[in-house]
Every structure is written in structure tokens, then in C-alpha cells.
Write a protein that holds these residues in place. Sequence first.
Motif, PDB file in Angstrom:
ATOM      1  N   HIS A  85       0.835  -1.208   0.000  1.00 41.33           N
ATOM      2  CA  HIS A  85       0.000   0.000   0.000  1.00 41.33           C
ATOM      3  C   HIS A  85       0.866   1.252   0.000  1.00 41.33           C
ATOM      4  O   HIS A  85       1.822   1.346   0.767  1.00 41.33           O
ATOM      5  CB  HIS A  85      -0.883   0.053   1.246  1.00 41.33           C
ATOM      6  N   GLN A  86       0.477   2.232  -0.813  1.00 39.33           N
ATOM      7  CA  GLN A  86       1.164   3.513  -0.771  1.00 39.33           C
ATOM      8  C   GLN A  86       0.659   4.335   0.411  1.00 39.33           C
ATOM      9  O   GLN A  86      -0.526   4.318   0.723  1.00 39.33           O
ATOM     10  CB  GLN A  86       0.898   4.296  -2.059  1.00 39.33           C
ATOM     11  N   SER A  87       1.598   5.018   1.051  1.00 38.45           N
ATOM     12  CA  SER A  87       1.220   5.940   2.126  1.00 38.45           C
ATOM     13  C   SER A  87       2.161   7.148   2.036  1.00 38.45           C
ATOM     14  O   SER A  87       2.948   7.235   1.102  1.00 38.45           O
ATOM     15  CB  SER A  87       1.341   5.252   3.481  1.00 38.45           C
ATOM     16  N   LEU A  88       2.067   8.048   3.004  1.00 43.09           N
ATOM     17  CA  LEU A  88       2.933   9.226   2.991  1.00 43.09           C
ATOM     18  C   LEU A  88       4.006   9.097   4.057  1.00 43.09           C
ATOM     19  O   LEU A  88       3.701   8.710   5.198  1.00 43.09           O
ATOM     20  CB  LEU A  88       2.099  10.488   3.258  1.00 43.09           C
ATOM     21  N   LYS A 104       6.010  12.546   1.228  1.00 45.54           N
ATOM     22  CA  LYS A 104       6.223  11.927  -0.087  1.00 45.54           C
ATOM     23  C   LYS A 104       5.526  10.558  -0.127  1.00 45.54           C
ATOM     24  O   LYS A 104       5.442   9.866   0.881  1.00 45.54           O
ATOM     25  CB  LYS A 104       7.723  11.737  -0.340  1.00 45.54           C
ATOM     26  N   VAL A 105       5.049  10.196  -1.343  1.00 46.08           N
ATOM     27  CA  VAL A 105       4.366   8.919  -1.499  1.00 46.08           C
ATOM     28  C   VAL A 105       5.386   7.781  -1.479  1.00 46.08           C
ATOM     29  O   VAL A 105       6.383   7.815  -2.192  1.00 46.08           O
ATOM     30  CB  VAL A 105       3.579   8.897  -2.831  1.00 46.08           C
ATOM     31  N   ARG A 106       5.128   6.772  -0.630  1.00 40.77           N
ATOM     32  CA  ARG A 106       6.010   5.613  -0.521  1.00 40.77           C
ATOM     33  C   ARG A 106       5.177   4.342  -0.464  1.00 40.77           C
ATOM     34  O   ARG A 106       4.076   4.349   0.066  1.00 40.77           O
ATOM     35  CB  ARG A 106       6.840   5.703   0.770  1.00 40.77           C
ATOM     36  N   GLY A 107       5.709   3.244  -0.992  1.00 40.14           N
ATOM     37  CA  GLY A 107       5.057   1.954  -0.794  1.00 40.14           C
ATOM     38  C   GLY A 107       4.680   1.243  -2.071  1.00 40.14           C
ATOM     39  O   GLY A 107       4.773   1.795  -3.175  1.00 40.14           O
ATOM     40  N   GLY A 108       4.285  -0.013  -1.913  1.00 39.58           N
ATOM     41  CA  GLY A 108       3.939  -0.888  -3.030  1.00 39.58           C
ATOM     42  C   GLY A 108       2.607  -0.533  -3.666  1.00 39.58           C
ATOM     43  O   GLY A 108       1.878   0.340  -3.183  1.00 39.58           O
ATOM     44  N   ILE A 109       2.301  -1.209  -4.777  1.00 41.46           N
ATOM     45  CA  ILE A 109       1.124  -0.824  -5.548  1.00 41.46           C
ATOM     46  C   ILE A 109       0.121  -1.953  -5.755  1.00 41.46           C
ATOM     47  O   ILE A 109      -0.885  -1.761  -6.426  1.00 41.46           O
ATOM     48  CB  ILE A 109       1.535  -0.247  -6.922  1.00 41.46           C
ATOM     49  N   SER A 110       0.387  -3.145  -5.202  1.00 40.97           N
ATOM     50  CA  SER A 110      -0.560  -4.235  -5.473  1.00 40.97           C
ATOM     51  C   SER A 110      -1.878  -4.034  -4.725  1.00 40.97           C
ATOM     52  O   SER A 110      -2.925  -4.469  -5.164  1.00 40.97           O
ATOM     53  CB  SER A 110       0.057  -5.594  -5.135  1.00 40.97           C
ATOM     54  N   ARG A 119       9.883  -2.881  -7.079  1.00 43.20           N
ATOM     55  CA  ARG A 119      10.701  -1.667  -7.183  1.00 43.20           C
ATOM     56  C   ARG A 119      10.306  -0.572  -6.191  1.00 43.20           C
ATOM     57  O   ARG A 119      10.938   0.470  -6.128  1.00 43.20           O
ATOM     58  CB  ARG A 119      10.716  -1.147  -8.610  1.00 43.20           C
ATOM     59  N   PHE A 120       9.263  -0.819  -5.416  1.00 42.86           N
ATOM     60  CA  PHE A 120       8.870   0.177  -4.413  1.00 42.86           C
ATOM     61  C   PHE A 120       9.333  -0.197  -3.004  1.00 42.86           C
ATOM     62  O   PHE A 120       9.094   0.529  -2.065  1.00 42.86           O
ATOM     63  CB  PHE A 120       7.348   0.345  -4.414  1.00 42.86           C
ATOM     64  N   LEU A 121       9.961  -1.362  -2.886  1.00 43.31           N
ATOM     65  CA  LEU A 121      10.355  -1.822  -1.555  1.00 43.31           C
ATOM     66  C   LEU A 121      11.776  -1.365  -1.210  1.00 43.31           C
ATOM     67  O   LEU A 121      12.622  -1.255  -2.090  1.00 43.31           O
ATOM     68  CB  LEU A 121      10.282  -3.355  -1.490  1.00 43.31           C
ATOM     69  N   THR A 122      12.003  -1.120   0.087  1.00 42.49           N
ATOM     70  CA  THR A 122      13.330  -0.675   0.505  1.00 42.49           C
ATOM     71  C   THR A 122      14.349  -1.810   0.387  1.00 42.49           C
ATOM     72  O   THR A 122      15.525  -1.577   0.165  1.00 42.49           O
ATOM     73  CB  THR A 122      13.301  -0.157   1.958  1.00 42.49           C
ATOM     74  N   VAL A 123      13.898  -3.052   0.598  1.00 41.69           N
ATOM     75  CA  VAL A 123      14.754  -4.222   0.411  1.00 41.69           C
ATOM     76  C   VAL A 123      14.119  -5.061  -0.692  1.00 41.69           C
ATOM     77  O   VAL A 123      12.947  -5.420  -0.590  1.00 41.69           O
ATOM     78  CB  VAL A 123      14.858  -5.051   1.712  1.00 41.69           C
ATOM     79  N   PRO A 124      14.863  -5.393  -1.761  1.00 43.47           N
ATOM     80  CA  PRO A 124      14.239  -6.149  -2.857  1.00 43.47           C
ATOM     81  C   PRO A 124      13.763  -7.530  -2.400  1.00 43.47           C
ATOM     82  O   PRO A 124      14.424  -8.164  -1.587  1.00 43.47           O
ATOM     83  CB  PRO A 124      15.366  -6.286  -3.886  1.00 43.47           C
TER      84      PRO A 124
END
Lengths: 219, 152
Positions: free
Chosen positions: A147-150, A155-161, B84-89
Motif C-alpha cells: 500500500h502507498q502511504s505518505l 512523499k508517497v512511498r510503498g507498493g502498488i498491489s 521496485r517500491f520496496l526498501t529491500v528487494p
Amino acid sequence: MKSFLYLLMGGWLLCSPMLSHASLIQEKKCSECHRLSKDGNEKSGPDLFYAGNKFQASWLKQYLQNPAIIRSARGTGDPDFLKGIQVNSQKHPALSKKDAGQITQELMAITLLNLPEEVDRLEPLTKGQKAKTKYQFERTFSCISCHQSLNLAGKVRGGISGPSLVNAGNRLQARWIANWLKSPNTFSNKSRMPVYKMDDEARLQLTQFIMTLKNENKR
Amino acid sequence: MTKSSPTFILNYCIFLIAVGITGCSEKSAEETRPPLKAESHSPASLEEATPKPVVVTEKTRETYQWYCAQCHGIQGKGDGINARFLTVPPRNHTKAKYLETRTDEQFFEAIKFGGLSVGRAPCMPAWGNTLSDSTIHELVLYIRELCQCEAL
């Protein structure tokens, strides 16, 4: 003849609330992409059979006029989910202000009964609680992987599934988040999210933390 | 002088053995810690699940696709949509180099209790409330199939 009349009356009584509520939803063919009941397979758009429990009316009305991408990796029911084909433009049709208002009203009337009300008595998180819950969101429960969060810098951070939670505080009802975390099976037979068994305090604080995520805090 | 030298040698031997024993015990304790920890979390379920023959079925592959592929990718190459959004792959399950240094118990524990439980990345959530122990055992076997490797 009399029994026929009763039958007609009964049919009318049964159908009239459904007709008056579902008319524009039917007309706009929302059910082509959204499930309006728990039956059948998941569709490409998110389930709406508990829309009245899940969304904030003000957000719905705004979204329907000016849709924004919430799942950039597509819905989990989309055949192209997991294939890495990101959504670049919003596919959801934009409605007029009048239609958006009416559909919002209709959607807010579609609810699951008997959801516990526990969240209404919650107090805002203290600074310390917020820091702790943010840590749990990222490390203990690994929410950030999907999940994306701030982050602290906005700033937007996190996965997208999973759906983006960047604007969750404007989009979702706290009560729905708390209920989803407690018993996802109420809403989905099989979600892709892990089931969590956290104690009530952690669950309600996590709910409160998610409710602090808002577009206006994005920088 | 001639009397004391055998005692000295004996003492020296005892010292060597003692050092050897503690050295080994430290090492072996480190190696066995993860499985012990897994047992302490759920002794009954682990014992129940172990004797059954674990096989990778179509359902195991589906489970992997449903949950794991989000980060580890459809083919397990660590290139899922979240990667690609994770801090550790996410771990590449098709590479034996690292995975052959890990035991099945460590895999099991990482899936059941999350990455942090085995000293790995917190990006990996705990699946113990979502998947049964037997399903997790099947997934461990499936990862072995993907990496074409065994624990050293």
C-alpha cells in the motif's frame, strides 16, 4: 383474483425500494465492472456491495466527477493484475455533478448490516502513538509493501498491489477500516492481503493512523 | 620438571577440549536457533504437519500466484509489481546461491512469522493467520523447486 392482487402488491412492495435505489446504478451499468452483491466472481473494479459502509459520501461524489487512480496496478480481479502493466490513465467514466450526486446517494444506501460501531468512540492519536503506529504500518505488519502511504516528508512511498492509502483519510470510513482489519471475510471471500490477528488497541490505532493519510498532507 | 610436563600437557589438552566444546556449542546453538523458535511458537501444529508427506500441487502454485507473486513475481524472480517500491528487494526464488544456505525451517518461519522473525527484511509480512502450516510447508517445497536447490 384477490390473491393475485396481493401477489401484485407484494411484488410492488418488494421491488419499489430496489428500483428507486438502484435505478441510476443500473442505467450506468456499474455492475459490469463492480459486484453489487457478494455472489459471483470478483470483477475488475472494486466491490460495491458494502459501498455505504466503506466510503465517505463527500469523497464518492467528488471521485465520480473527477476519478483518480487508486490502484495503479489494476484491480485484483483484473486479468492483467500482476503483469506489471501500470494504469496510466483513469478508465472510470466521469459523471456530471447531478449524476454523481444521485449515484453517491444510491451507493451510500448499499450497506451490510450489523457492523460493530466500535470506532466512533476513538480519540485522536497522540504524537507518540502516531510514531508507534507508523512504525507498525511499515515494519510490524508490513502494510507498506503493498500500500502507498505518505512518509514524514509527505512523499508517497510503498507498493502498488493493494489500493493506495495516500488519501484514505478522505476516502474511507474509520469504522470500515477497523472492521476490515478484524474480519476481512465479511467483505471478501479471499483477499490477497494477509489476515492479521492484532489486539483491539493496535487495530484501532492503526485505523486512526490510516485515517490521518490525506491528499492535502502530500508534498 | 619431568614430572610436571605430563600434567602441563594434560591441562593444556583439557583447556583445548573446553575451548573446542564451547566453540562448537555456540555454533550449533546458532544453527539450530530458528527451528527451535518455530517449534516454540506452535509446537503442536509443527509436529502434526511434519510427518505428512508434503507435495507441491497445482493448489500450491495457485497459492504462490495469489499471495507471493505480488512481490516475488509470477515466476518467482523477485520482480513482482511491488518489487521496485520496496526498501529491500524481494528474494529471487530462482537463485540457489543464497537459498541453499538457508534451512527449510528458516523458510517456514519467514513465511509464517514474517521476515523480521528470521532477521530478514520487515517488508515480508507474516502469513501465519492466512495460510495453514501444511500450505506453508508446501510453499517451502515449491521454493526449493524454483531454486533447484537443497539446504546445504
